[in-house]
Design a protein around this motif. Structure first.
Motif, PDB file in Angstrom:
ATOM      1  N   TYR A   1      32.520  53.352  32.461  1.00  0.00           N
ATOM      2  CA  TYR A   1      33.455  52.229  32.386  1.00  0.00           C
ATOM      3  C   TYR A   1      32.658  50.964  32.686  1.00  0.00           C
ATOM      4  CZ  TYR A   1      36.413  48.975  35.052  1.00  0.00           C
ATOM      5  OH  TYR A   1      37.011  47.851  35.568  1.00  0.00           O
TER       6      TYR A   1
ATOM      7  N   ALA B   1      39.395  39.618  31.166  1.00  0.00           N
ATOM      8  CA  ALA B   1      38.452  40.722  31.338  1.00  0.00           C
ATOM      9  C   ALA B   1      38.363  41.527  30.056  1.00  0.00           C
ATOM     10  CB  ALA B   1      38.895  41.626  32.485  1.00  0.00           C
TER      11      ALA B   1
ATOM     12  N   LEU C   1      37.312  45.357  29.087  1.00  0.00           N
ATOM     13  CA  LEU C   1      36.989  46.683  29.572  1.00  0.00           C
ATOM     14  C   LEU C   1      36.456  47.516  28.426  1.00  0.00           C
ATOM     15  CD1 LEU C   1      40.351  47.346  31.442  1.00  0.00           C
ATOM     16  CD2 LEU C   1      38.260  46.477  32.431  1.00  0.00           C
TER      17      LEU C   1
ATOM     18  N   GLN D   1      30.374  41.261  36.308  1.00  0.00           N
ATOM     19  CA  GLN D   1      30.141  42.361  35.379  1.00  0.00           C
ATOM     20  C   GLN D   1      29.764  43.577  36.205  1.00  0.00           C
ATOM     21  OE1 GLN D   1      27.062  41.792  32.450  1.00  0.00           O
ATOM     22  NE2 GLN D   1      27.871  43.420  31.181  1.00  0.00           N
TER      23      GLN D   1
ATOM     24  N   ASN E   1      33.134  46.595  32.876  1.00  0.00           N
ATOM     25  CA  ASN E   1      34.121  45.533  32.986  1.00  0.00           C
ATOM     26  C   ASN E   1      33.384  44.197  33.079  1.00  0.00           C
ATOM     27  OD1 ASN E   1      36.601  44.238  33.404  1.00  0.00           O
ATOM     28  ND2 ASN E   1      36.470  44.494  35.612  1.00  0.00           N
TER      29      ASN E   1
END
Length: 149
Positions: free
Chosen positions: A92, A141, A143, A105, A94
């Motif tokens: 993941y 943001a 993702l 980040q 972001n």
């Protein structure tokens, strides 16, 4: 080398379990995300179905999904299904912007997941929103979740 291949085969069989008979020749892992949630003591939990679909009167950039107070502790929660094969090293990342400037980040490993009928629910570690007068405002943001390359 044969011992390593045999060990890998046994590991995959263990993870795939009873699903292996239902692969229908598919070998490429597929991850389908159902929702993203945010949990915060200020308001409980807000869950947004994925993909996020904007109304015809709003742009993607103007959509406000939730509001957090400065210094709030929160956790993100993903609900997803893995199909066809094992997905290895799901990560993941972001990236956060404020007024068009990148301010944060991060990247985290979610793990390795085998296909199963029931969706996975994966909750990330607790984080804290920025605080102070300079931290106030609207953030955006991006993702991204991807398997190990």
């Amino acid at each position: 080398r044969t011992q390593d291949d045999d060990s890998l085969r046994r590991w995959k069989e263990k993870l795939l379990g009873s699903i292996s008979g239902e692969l229908n020749g598919e070998t490429e892992a597929e991850v389908r995300f159902h929702s993203i949630g945010i949990m915060c003591s200020d308001f409980g939990e807000v869950t947004t179905p994925l993909p996020i679909v904007a109304n015809e009167n709003e742009s993607r950039s103007s959509r406000l999904l939730f509001t957090l107070r400065e210094g709030s502790q929160y956790q993100l929660k993903f609900t997803f299904t893995v199909l066809h094969n094992i997905v290895s090293g799901l990560t993941y990342s972001n990236t956060v912007w404020k007024s068009g400037i990148q301010v944060d980040q991060n990247k985290r490993m979610l793990g390795t997941f085998a296909p199963q009928r029931e969706p996975y629910v994966h909750t990330l570690e607790e984080e804290t929103t920025p605080s102070g007068i300079l931290a106030r405002g609207t953030y955006s943001a991006k993702l991204k979740v991807s398997p190990d390359s």
